[in-house]
Design a protein around this motif. Structure first.
Motif, PDB file in Angstrom:
ATOM      1  N   ILE A   1       0.842  -1.204   0.000  1.00  0.00           N
ATOM      2  CA  ILE A   1       0.000   0.000   0.000  1.00  0.00           C
ATOM      3  C   ILE A   1       0.877   1.255   0.000  1.00  0.00           C
ATOM      4  O   ILE A   1       1.790   1.393   0.811  1.00  0.00           O
ATOM      5  CB  ILE A   1      -0.918   0.023   1.251  1.00  0.00           C
ATOM      6  N   CYS A   2       0.588   2.165  -0.932  1.00  0.00           N
ATOM      7  CA  CYS A   2       1.279   3.456  -0.977  1.00  0.00           C
ATOM      8  C   CYS A   2       0.904   4.255   0.272  1.00  0.00           C
ATOM      9  O   CYS A   2      -0.271   4.324   0.646  1.00  0.00           O
ATOM     10  CB  CYS A   2       0.863   4.219  -2.231  1.00  0.00           C
ATOM     11  N   GLN A   3       1.926   4.853   0.911  1.00  0.00           N
ATOM     12  CA  GLN A   3       1.686   5.524   2.194  1.00  0.00           C
ATOM     13  C   GLN A   3       1.477   7.032   2.048  1.00  0.00           C
ATOM     14  O   GLN A   3       1.451   7.749   3.055  1.00  0.00           O
ATOM     15  CB  GLN A   3       2.849   5.220   3.151  1.00  0.00           C
ATOM     16  N   GLU A   4       1.351   7.505   0.806  1.00  0.00           N
ATOM     17  CA  GLU A   4       1.048   8.932   0.642  1.00  0.00           C
ATOM     18  C   GLU A   4      -0.343   9.186   1.232  1.00  0.00           C
ATOM     19  O   GLU A   4      -1.301   8.472   0.896  1.00  0.00           O
ATOM     20  CB  GLU A   4       1.070   9.302  -0.854  1.00  0.00           C
ATOM     21  N   PRO A   5      -0.454  10.187   2.149  1.00  0.00           N
ATOM     22  CA  PRO A   5      -1.769  10.420   2.768  1.00  0.00           C
ATOM     23  C   PRO A   5      -2.862  10.605   1.714  1.00  0.00           C
ATOM     24  O   PRO A   5      -2.668  11.343   0.750  1.00  0.00           O
ATOM     25  CB  PRO A   5      -1.550  11.724   3.566  1.00  0.00           C
ATOM     26  N   GLY A   6      -3.930   9.864   1.885  1.00  0.00           N
ATOM     27  CA  GLY A   6      -5.066   9.980   0.970  1.00  0.00           C
ATOM     28  C   GLY A   6      -4.977   9.091  -0.246  1.00  0.00           C
ATOM     29  O   GLY A   6      -5.887   9.046  -1.049  1.00  0.00           O
ATOM     30  N   CYS A   7      -3.857   8.354  -0.451  1.00  0.00           N
ATOM     31  CA  CYS A   7      -3.716   7.524  -1.654  1.00  0.00           C
ATOM     32  C   CYS A   7      -4.257   6.118  -1.403  1.00  0.00           C
ATOM     33  O   CYS A   7      -5.381   5.810  -1.788  1.00  0.00           O
ATOM     34  CB  CYS A   7      -2.265   7.473  -2.107  1.00  0.00           C
ATOM     35  N   GLY A   8      -3.476   5.290  -0.747  1.00  0.00           N
ATOM     36  CA  GLY A   8      -3.942   3.942  -0.393  1.00  0.00           C
ATOM     37  C   GLY A   8      -3.967   2.965  -1.539  1.00  0.00           C
ATOM     38  O   GLY A   8      -4.495   1.866  -1.422  1.00  0.00           O
TER      39      GLY A   8
ATOM     40  N   THR B   1       4.044   7.408  -8.788  1.00  0.00           N
ATOM     41  CA  THR B   1       3.209   8.568  -9.107  1.00  0.00           C
ATOM     42  C   THR B   1       3.145   9.523  -7.925  1.00  0.00           C
ATOM     43  O   THR B   1       3.367  10.728  -8.069  1.00  0.00           O
ATOM     44  CB  THR B   1       1.784   8.097  -9.496  1.00  0.00           C
ATOM     45  N   CYS B   2       2.870   8.964  -6.754  1.00  0.00           N
ATOM     46  CA  CYS B   2       2.788   9.813  -5.557  1.00  0.00           C
ATOM     47  C   CYS B   2       4.154  10.420  -5.231  1.00  0.00           C
ATOM     48  O   CYS B   2       4.237  11.567  -4.781  1.00  0.00           O
ATOM     49  CB  CYS B   2       2.256   9.015  -4.372  1.00  0.00           C
ATOM     50  N   PHE B   3       5.230   9.658  -5.475  1.00  0.00           N
ATOM     51  CA  PHE B   3       6.568  10.187  -5.225  1.00  0.00           C
ATOM     52  C   PHE B   3       6.800  11.430  -6.082  1.00  0.00           C
ATOM     53  O   PHE B   3       7.239  12.478  -5.588  1.00  0.00           O
ATOM     54  CB  PHE B   3       7.617   9.122  -5.535  1.00  0.00           C
TER      55      PHE B   3
HETATM   56 ZN   LIG Z   1       0.151   6.671  -3.889  1.00  0.00          ZN
END
Ligand SMILES: [Zn+2]
Length: 247
Positions: free
Chosen positions: A26-33, A55-57
């Motif tokens: 799971i991506c840990q960017e807040p709001g991503c998941g 992408t989030c990075f």
């Molecule tokens: Zn993400």
């Protein structure tokens, strides 16, 4: 403008890894998941270790290469595919996995540095040798001629020999055979030399005119117990000075 935006100055890309698509994390960017698998970015962001999809990075830091190369790129952190065990560590104990990557990275770099150093030394030596070859000054031959010693069968590199003097003043010389076997040769040779020691010490080799001694340490102890002197270790020709002249 610095390449790294100031608000991300304390962020450091540690590793990029991948897992099987069926084993997404799971991506840990807040709001991503979202589940991510192909280019998972592990970032030290202030006091947090973040596991982010690519992408989030890129969104978070302002570009896919905003933080440069992963810090542990040589320690499986440069895009390697994680084993199931490593995947578990990524999810449950990211710090532990990163510590492993760091150790591997440092080991790889240290080995590479050592290799580079050895290569530089070799190149320096070659340069010196080439210089010597073309200089007009007389040079010593690179290879020493074989020592003039009485044992043509002596080991070429292990040239340490030892003199053991018996209670009857008979000398024995410990010489390593080129096979690696230690030999005890009588000095001077005498009739019946091959009846001096029991089979437990060694086997007389008539061709070499010496005992082949499988366990030289035990043999020397055995000799000491029977009044032989401690071995005097040296190399030919120094050892020659310790020996009586053949009659
Ligand atoms: Zn993400």
């Amino acid at each position: 403008m610095p390449e790294t935006p100031t608000q991300h100055a304390s962020a450091r890309l540690l590793a990029i890894v991948s897992v099987d698509p069926s084993r997404r994390v799971i991506c840990q960017e807040p709001g991503c998941g979202h589940g991510v698998y192909a280019a998972i970015h592990v970032v030290q962001d202030k006091e947090n270790l973040l596991v982010l999809g690519s992408t989030c990075f890129a969104k978070r830091y302002g570009g896919a290469s905003a933080l440069g190369m992963p810090a542990y790129s040589a320690g499986s952190g440069g895009g390697s595919h994680l084993t199931e065990e490593e995947r578990m560590a990524l999810v449950t104990n990211t710090a532990e996995l990163i510590a492993q990557f760091k150790a591997r990275h440092e080991a790889v770099m240290a080995a590479a540095n050592a290799k580079l150093l050895a290569l530089r030394q070799r190149m320096q030596q070659q340069a010196q040798a080439t210089k010597a070859l073309f200089s007009r000054a007389p040079t010593r031959p690179a290879i020493q001629p074989p020592a003039d010693h009485p044992w043509p069968w002596q080991h070429p590199n292990n040239t340490s020999v030892a003199v053991v003097r018996g209670p009857d003043s008979q000398c024995w010389v410990r010489v390593m055979h080129r096979s690696g076997t230690q030999m005890l040769a009588p000095w001077p040779a005498f009739d019946g030399w091959d009846e001096t020691f029991p089979p437990s010490i060694g086997q007389p080799d008539q061709q070499l005119q010496a005992y082949a001694v499988p366990n030289i340490v035990a043999a020397l102890q055995w000799l000491r117990q029977r009044g032989y002197e401690a071995p005097q270790v040296s190399r030919w020709p120094e050892v020659r000075k310790l020996l009586p002249d053949p009659v």
